[in-house]
Design a protein around this motif. Structure first.
Motif, PDB file in Angstrom:
ATOM      1  N   ALA A 154       4.110  22.897  40.080  1.00 15.04           N
ATOM      2  CA  ALA A 154       3.785  21.534  40.510  1.00 15.04           C
ATOM      3  C   ALA A 154       2.366  21.493  41.062  1.00 15.04           C
ATOM      4  N   LEU A 155       1.563  20.586  40.530  1.00 17.97           N
ATOM      5  CA  LEU A 155       0.185  20.434  40.991  1.00 17.97           C
ATOM      6  C   LEU A 155       0.062  19.203  41.885  1.00 17.97           C
ATOM      7  N   HIS A 156      -0.715  19.360  42.957  1.00 17.64           N
ATOM      8  CA  HIS A 156      -0.954  18.265  43.893  1.00 17.64           C
ATOM      9  C   HIS A 156      -2.443  18.152  44.183  1.00 17.64           C
ATOM     10  N   ARG A 157      -2.894  16.929  44.382  1.00 18.10           N
ATOM     11  CA  ARG A 157      -4.277  16.693  44.806  1.00 18.10           C
ATOM     12  C   ARG A 157      -4.304  16.720  46.336  1.00 18.10           C
ATOM     13  N   LEU A 158      -4.458  17.912  46.887  1.00 24.70           N
ATOM     14  CA  LEU A 158      -4.423  18.080  48.337  1.00 24.70           C
ATOM     15  C   LEU A 158      -5.843  18.150  48.885  1.00 24.70           C
ATOM     16  N   PRO A 159      -6.172  17.313  49.877  1.00 26.05           N
ATOM     17  CA  PRO A 159      -7.521  17.360  50.462  1.00 26.05           C
ATOM     18  C   PRO A 159      -7.763  18.693  51.165  1.00 26.05           C
ATOM     19  N   LEU A 160      -9.021  19.090  51.207  1.00 21.27           N
ATOM     20  CA  LEU A 160      -9.399  20.303  51.924  1.00 21.27           C
ATOM     21  C   LEU A 160      -9.552  20.011  53.412  1.00 21.27           C
ATOM     22  N   ARG A 161      -9.254  21.022  54.216  1.00 14.17           N
ATOM     23  CA  ARG A 161      -9.488  20.957  55.657  1.00 14.17           C
ATOM     24  C   ARG A 161     -10.422  22.104  56.048  1.00 14.17           C
ATOM     25  N   HIS A 162     -11.084  21.950  57.182  1.00 13.19           N
ATOM     26  CA  HIS A 162     -11.898  23.009  57.801  1.00 13.19           C
ATOM     27  C   HIS A 162     -13.212  23.293  57.076  1.00 13.19           C
ATOM     28  N   VAL A 163     -13.397  22.743  55.888  1.00 15.52           N
ATOM     29  CA  VAL A 163     -14.652  22.910  55.141  1.00 15.52           C
ATOM     30  C   VAL A 163     -15.005  21.566  54.513  1.00 15.52           C
ATOM     31  N   PRO A 164     -16.269  21.374  54.115  1.00 16.46           N
ATOM     32  CA  PRO A 164     -16.637  20.120  53.450  1.00 16.46           C
ATOM     33  C   PRO A 164     -15.801  19.886  52.197  1.00 16.46           C
ATOM     34  N   ALA A 165     -15.481  18.628  51.921  1.00 16.93           N
ATOM     35  CA  ALA A 165     -14.668  18.288  50.753  1.00 16.93           C
ATOM     36  C   ALA A 165     -15.446  18.401  49.448  1.00 16.93           C
ATOM     37  N   ASP A 166     -16.736  18.628  49.526  1.00 18.90           N
ATOM     38  CA  ASP A 166     -17.602  18.722  48.352  1.00 18.90           C
ATOM     39  C   ASP A 166     -17.435  20.088  47.689  1.00 18.90           C
ATOM     40  N   LEU A 167     -16.917  20.107  46.457  1.00 16.38           N
ATOM     41  CA  LEU A 167     -16.696  21.370  45.761  1.00 16.38           C
ATOM     42  C   LEU A 167     -17.999  22.033  45.323  1.00 16.38           C
ATOM     43  N   THR A 172     -17.914  25.778  51.007  1.00 22.14           N
ATOM     44  CA  THR A 172     -16.599  25.435  50.469  1.00 22.14           C
ATOM     45  C   THR A 172     -16.216  26.391  49.351  1.00 22.14           C
ATOM     46  N   ARG A 173     -17.144  26.675  48.467  1.00 17.87           N
ATOM     47  CA  ARG A 173     -16.853  27.569  47.348  1.00 17.87           C
ATOM     48  C   ARG A 173     -16.581  28.991  47.839  1.00 17.87           C
ATOM     49  N   ARG A 174     -17.319  29.423  48.863  1.00 18.28           N
ATOM     50  CA  ARG A 174     -17.065  30.761  49.422  1.00 18.28           C
ATOM     51  C   ARG A 174     -15.664  30.842  50.012  1.00 18.28           C
ATOM     52  N   VAL A 175     -15.284  29.819  50.768  1.00 26.23           N
ATOM     53  CA  VAL A 175     -13.977  29.837  51.424  1.00 26.23           C
ATOM     54  C   VAL A 175     -12.850  29.771  50.396  1.00 26.23           C
ATOM     55  N   LEU A 176     -13.031  29.022  49.324  1.00 26.48           N
ATOM     56  CA  LEU A 176     -12.011  28.986  48.271  1.00 26.48           C
ATOM     57  C   LEU A 176     -11.818  30.377  47.664  1.00 26.48           C
ATOM     58  N   ALA A 177     -12.920  31.076  47.417  1.00 26.86           N
ATOM     59  CA  ALA A 177     -12.825  32.443  46.891  1.00 26.86           C
ATOM     60  C   ALA A 177     -12.168  33.366  47.909  1.00 26.86           C
ATOM     61  N   GLN A 178     -12.506  33.183  49.184  1.00 24.42           N
ATOM     62  CA  GLN A 178     -11.906  33.995  50.241  1.00 24.42           C
ATOM     63  C   GLN A 178     -10.405  33.724  50.356  1.00 24.42           C
ATOM     64  N   SER A 179     -10.005  32.479  50.112  1.00 22.77           N
ATOM     65  CA  SER A 179      -8.587  32.131  50.167  1.00 22.77           C
ATOM     66  C   SER A 179      -7.793  32.907  49.125  1.00 22.77           C
ATOM     67  N   THR A 239      -8.910  45.932  58.722  1.00 16.04           N
ATOM     68  CA  THR A 239      -9.118  44.499  58.870  1.00 16.04           C
ATOM     69  C   THR A 239      -8.586  43.751  57.663  1.00 16.04           C
ATOM     70  N   LEU A 240      -8.312  42.483  57.879  1.00 18.50           N
ATOM     71  CA  LEU A 240      -7.991  41.600  56.771  1.00 18.50           C
ATOM     72  C   LEU A 240      -9.274  41.318  55.994  1.00 18.50           C
ATOM     73  N   PRO A 241      -9.172  40.834  54.754  1.00 26.94           N
ATOM     74  CA  PRO A 241     -10.388  40.489  54.019  1.00 26.94           C
ATOM     75  C   PRO A 241     -11.269  39.554  54.840  1.00 26.94           C
ATOM     76  N   SER A 242     -12.556  39.767  54.780  1.00 23.41           N
ATOM     77  CA  SER A 242     -13.493  38.970  55.566  1.00 23.41           C
ATOM     78  C   SER A 242     -13.422  37.504  55.152  1.00 23.41           C
ATOM     79  N   THR A 243     -13.179  36.633  56.127  1.00 23.39           N
ATOM     80  CA  THR A 243     -13.126  35.201  55.871  1.00 23.39           C
ATOM     81  C   THR A 243     -13.914  34.467  56.943  1.00 23.39           C
TER      82      THR A 243
END
Length: 268
Positions: A154-167, A172-179, A239-243
């Motif tokens: 199931a796909l959802h259009r979920l807004p981002l939190r904690h980072v700019p919404a601009d892809l 934002t792109r770094r944090v998505l990769a870190q996720s 440590t956990l992966p650097s985020t």
């Protein structure tokens, strides 16, 4: 032209701890259900980093979300921990008719998705949950074998939190990769993130699977115990992966508060 099947398929089901392709497929499905919160969120992050859901749903050749996994020694059909049966190797979006592992069934699976989406639309699900983008074809492939599971995600259009919404924003792109990296580490460790029965939109419940006399069951863990479990499975053990975000922020990177998370929480 379809992607050629790798010439080296050295592993049989017996080589990865299973008596037959069916039992390996059953174990793979259970592993998916157990880790569905993390795998769904990996998909969210990966799709977002590739332009978002609307890009994925553009007219053109049908596509499938492919999770490539590797069988893990800890999990076999002979009583192994079901949360540790596989490790995520890669995630990708491919043209369905051009991938060796899914081309044969791609038309059938796509028709099933189309039929299900038509039924959900007729029942008003798309109207009730405005974030719901529909069901999408996914495939889980065990590397080095012929084991392939076809699923619908199931796909959802979920807004981002904690980072700019601009892809296009670099942070934002770094944090998505870190996720993706962070959640992959969690899955590999055998730690589990689970939709809460009280409200699946909240930060997931943290835990792991423990053996009872007859079966494995989910056991909740306190936050510090859960992080210790993840750390203990990390190669460096440090440590956990650097985020750039805290663990809690990583687990709430996608804002589900305006959604019902339709058809995401399948149990497990």
């Amino acid at each position: 032209m379809a992607e050629a099947q790798p010439s080296d398929m050295p592993l049989s089901p017996a080589d990865i701890g299973y008596s037959a392709p069916r039992t390996a497929g059953d174990a793979l499905h259970r592993w998916y259900i157990i880790h569905q919160w993390a795998l769904n969120t990996v998909a969210d992050a990966f799709i977002s980093s590739r332009g978002g859901i609307d890009t994925l749903l553009e007219p053109g050749p049908r596509r499938t979300l492919v999770f490539t996994v590797r069988a893990a020694a800890e999990g076999t059909e002979n009583g192994g921990n079901p949360a540790k049966m596989f490790k995520l190797v890669n995630i990708n979006i491919v043209k369905s008719e051009e991938h060796y592992a899914i081309a044969k069934r791609s038309e059938y699976m796509q028709q099933r998705c189309d039929n299900m989406n038509a039924d959900l639309r007729g029942r008003g699900i798309f109207y009730v949950d405005r974030t719901f983008a529909g069901m999408f074809c996914a495939a889980f492939i065990v590397a080095g074998t012929g084991v392939v599971n076809h699923e619908r995600i199931a796909l959802h259009r979920l807004p981002l939190r904690h980072v700019p919404a601009d892809l296009n924003d670099s942070r934002t792109r770094r944090v998505l990769a870190q996720s993706v990296q962070f959640l992959n580490t969690v899955i590999t460790s055998g730690a589990v993130l689970r939709y809460r029965d009280s409200d699946p939109r909240e930060e997931p419940e943290r835990g792991h699977y423990v053996r009872t006399r007859r079966s494995w069951r989910f056991q909740p863990l306190q936050d510090d115990q859960w992080e210790s479990l993840v750390l203990s499975a990390n190669r460096n053990g440090a440590t956990l992966p650097s985020t750039e975000l805290t663990t809690s922020e990583m687990l709430t990177l996608f804002d589900a508060r305006g959604s019902f998370l339709t058809l995401r929480n399948l149990g497990g």
